[in-house]
Design a protein around this motif. Structure first.
Motif, PDB file in Angstrom:
ATOM      1  N   GLU A 180      34.940  31.751  35.948  1.00 46.81           N
ATOM      2  CA  GLU A 180      36.313  31.311  35.674  1.00 46.81           C
ATOM      3  C   GLU A 180      37.073  32.265  34.756  1.00 46.81           C
ATOM      4  O   GLU A 180      38.231  32.595  35.032  1.00 46.81           O
ATOM      5  N   PRO A 181      36.464  32.771  33.658  1.00 47.93           N
ATOM      6  CA  PRO A 181      37.203  33.743  32.837  1.00 47.93           C
ATOM      7  C   PRO A 181      37.575  35.017  33.596  1.00 47.93           C
ATOM      8  O   PRO A 181      38.653  35.583  33.367  1.00 47.93           O
ATOM      9  N   PHE A 182      36.700  35.467  34.503  1.00 44.51           N
ATOM     10  CA  PHE A 182      37.019  36.651  35.294  1.00 44.51           C
ATOM     11  C   PHE A 182      38.197  36.377  36.217  1.00 44.51           C
ATOM     12  O   PHE A 182      39.106  37.213  36.363  1.00 44.51           O
ATOM     13  N   ALA A 183      38.209  35.200  36.819  1.00 44.97           N
ATOM     14  CA  ALA A 183      39.332  34.820  37.679  1.00 44.97           C
ATOM     15  C   ALA A 183      40.625  34.756  36.875  1.00 44.97           C
ATOM     16  O   ALA A 183      41.681  35.230  37.326  1.00 44.97           O
ATOM     17  N   ARG A 184      40.565  34.186  35.680  1.00 41.37           N
ATOM     18  CA  ARG A 184      41.762  34.105  34.833  1.00 41.37           C
ATOM     19  C   ARG A 184      42.270  35.490  34.456  1.00 41.37           C
ATOM     20  O   ARG A 184      43.484  35.730  34.392  1.00 41.37           O
ATOM     21  N   LEU A 185      41.346  36.408  34.211  1.00 34.84           N
ATOM     22  CA  LEU A 185      41.731  37.775  33.866  1.00 34.84           C
ATOM     23  C   LEU A 185      42.506  38.422  35.014  1.00 34.84           C
ATOM     24  O   LEU A 185      43.559  39.045  34.802  1.00 34.84           O
ATOM     25  N   LEU A 186      42.004  38.270  36.225  1.00 36.53           N
ATOM     26  CA  LEU A 186      42.700  38.828  37.389  1.00 36.53           C
ATOM     27  C   LEU A 186      44.039  38.132  37.609  1.00 36.53           C
ATOM     28  O   LEU A 186      45.041  38.783  37.939  1.00 36.53           O
ATOM     29  N   ASN A 187      44.061  36.832  37.432  1.00 33.17           N
ATOM     30  CA  ASN A 187      45.323  36.084  37.572  1.00 33.17           C
ATOM     31  C   ASN A 187      46.364  36.582  36.579  1.00 33.17           C
ATOM     32  O   ASN A 187      47.559  36.678  36.901  1.00 33.17           O
ATOM     33  N   ALA A 188      45.922  36.907  35.363  1.00 31.21           N
ATOM     34  CA  ALA A 188      46.840  37.399  34.341  1.00 31.21           C
ATOM     35  C   ALA A 188      47.490  38.714  34.753  1.00 31.21           C
ATOM     36  O   ALA A 188      48.609  39.023  34.331  1.00 31.21           O
TER      37      ALA A 188
END
Length: 354
Positions: A180-188
């Motif tokens: 989830e943190p990796f996904a949030r990073l890409l979303n950012a």
């Protein structure tokens, strides 16, 4: 007292070709130039001086950015002052190298480092899991039609979507929480992501595209829409459907029943609606310049899994034999060029001593 600001994560992108450059752009927007390192090979000279240029129907035209550009992982570690990396994103082609890609990453791996594989193929994760069993490992399935039209110049169109899941799906809870943190990073950074408890069905669905279109387009020197138009549908479309049907049979033998006729129809329709000339698969792009192709990761591993499960795949086996021979021909040419360069250097050395 307010909490101190949280520093952006430090990211190393290994293999910054077409797909790697687009994700480097997304990560660049999320973490900034000081925290993004990109390992480049053939495009290093341009990327290290002028940066990367992205021409995208989604993100925009003429997008130029310059991260920390290096040739090797060792150089990245040295340039960063030995600081650990929070994420290593592997976007290099999944081909055999000496040392292997997982081995090359070792200097940058810290106990907390998350490894994200944005690579084509099936059964590609085990070498990383074997070497780094204590690190979170993310298997990612990418939909991103992109081509490097010149060194460090990328054309991207149609879609950008990354499916993300922990490998294996029953990994320890601490590893699963890394997705989830990796996904949030890409979303950012403007990227699109979907999280999955088990991402392997998505990998098999993408494999239908990779293990059919990639070798067929490379062998025929045609883009997907060009190939469909090259002969009557009962031949061109029939071949692609038959290959996809064999791939679905393998997936179903492994328990992925949702890889079925509906999946085949979906993937076929994506190609049928494209205007000429269509999409250029990665193997075709490699074949045009005589570069090594991801034959084993995409086709070879598929055939081996079929053999292990007793699934009859005559077309895939034939395609594997043909595209392996083509890849070996490229390898022979590369070895010849390397030998010529070595001989030329030797002759220059002798002349300098006369």
């Amino acid at each position: 007292m307010p909490a101190p600001p949280v520093s952006p994560p430090r990211v190393l992108v290994f293999g910054t070709g077409s797909v790697g450059a687009v994700y480097a752009w997304i990560l660049f927007r999320a973490v900034g130039p000081a925290n993004l390192y990109t390992v480049c090979r053939s495009n290093h000279a341009v990327a290290s001086t002028a940066g990367f240029t992205i021409n995208s129907t989604i993100f925009g035209e003429g997008l130029n950015f310059k991260p920390q550009v290096v040739r090797t992982v060792d150089e990245a570690v040295s340039l960063s002052g030995g600081k650990p990396f929070d994420y290593i994103v592997v976007t290099a082609k999944a081909i055999h190298t000496t040392p292997s890609i997982p081995e090359q990453l070792r200097p940058a791996i810290a106990p907390h480092t998350t490894i994200a594989l944005i690579q084509n193929g099936i059964a590609i994760e085990e070498p990383y899991r074997t070497l780094y069993p204590d690190n979170p490992l993310l298997s990612c399935v990418v939909y991103l039609p992109a081509t490097q039209t010149a060194p460090a110049v990328i054309v991207h169109r149609e879609i950008e979507l990354l499916h993300i899941g922990t490998y294996p799906s029953n990994a320890p809870r601490a590893h699963q929480s890394a997705a989830e943190p990796f996904a949030r990073l890409l979303n950012a950074g403007g990227g699109s992501t979907e999280l999955h408890e088990d991402v392997q069905p998505q990998r098999w669905s993408k494999l239908m595209v990779n293990a059919s279109w990639n070798p067929v387009c490379a062998l025929s020197r045609s883009r997907d829409a060009q190939f469909l138009k090259s002969s009557p549908p009962e031949y061109s479309l029939g071949l692609i459907k038959s290959l996809m049907t064999e791939i679905a049979s393998i997936a179903q033998s492994l328990g992925y029943d949702n890889i079925n006729a509906d999946t085949i129809t979906y993937q076929i329709n994506r190609a049928k609606v494209r205007e000429l000339p269509g999409v250029e698969p990665s193997m075709l792009a490699d074949a045009k310049v005589g570069a090594r192709m991801e034959v084993d990761a995409i086709v070879g591993n598929t055939v081996r899994l079929a053999d292990e499960r007793g699934v009859h795949t005559p077309l895939l086996r034939a395609i594997y034999a043909l595209v392996t021979a083509l890849d070996r021909s490229f390898q022979r040419e590369l070895e010849k060029k390397t030998q010529v360069q070595v001989n030329d250097k030797g002759r220059l050395g002798e002349q300098s001593r006369i």
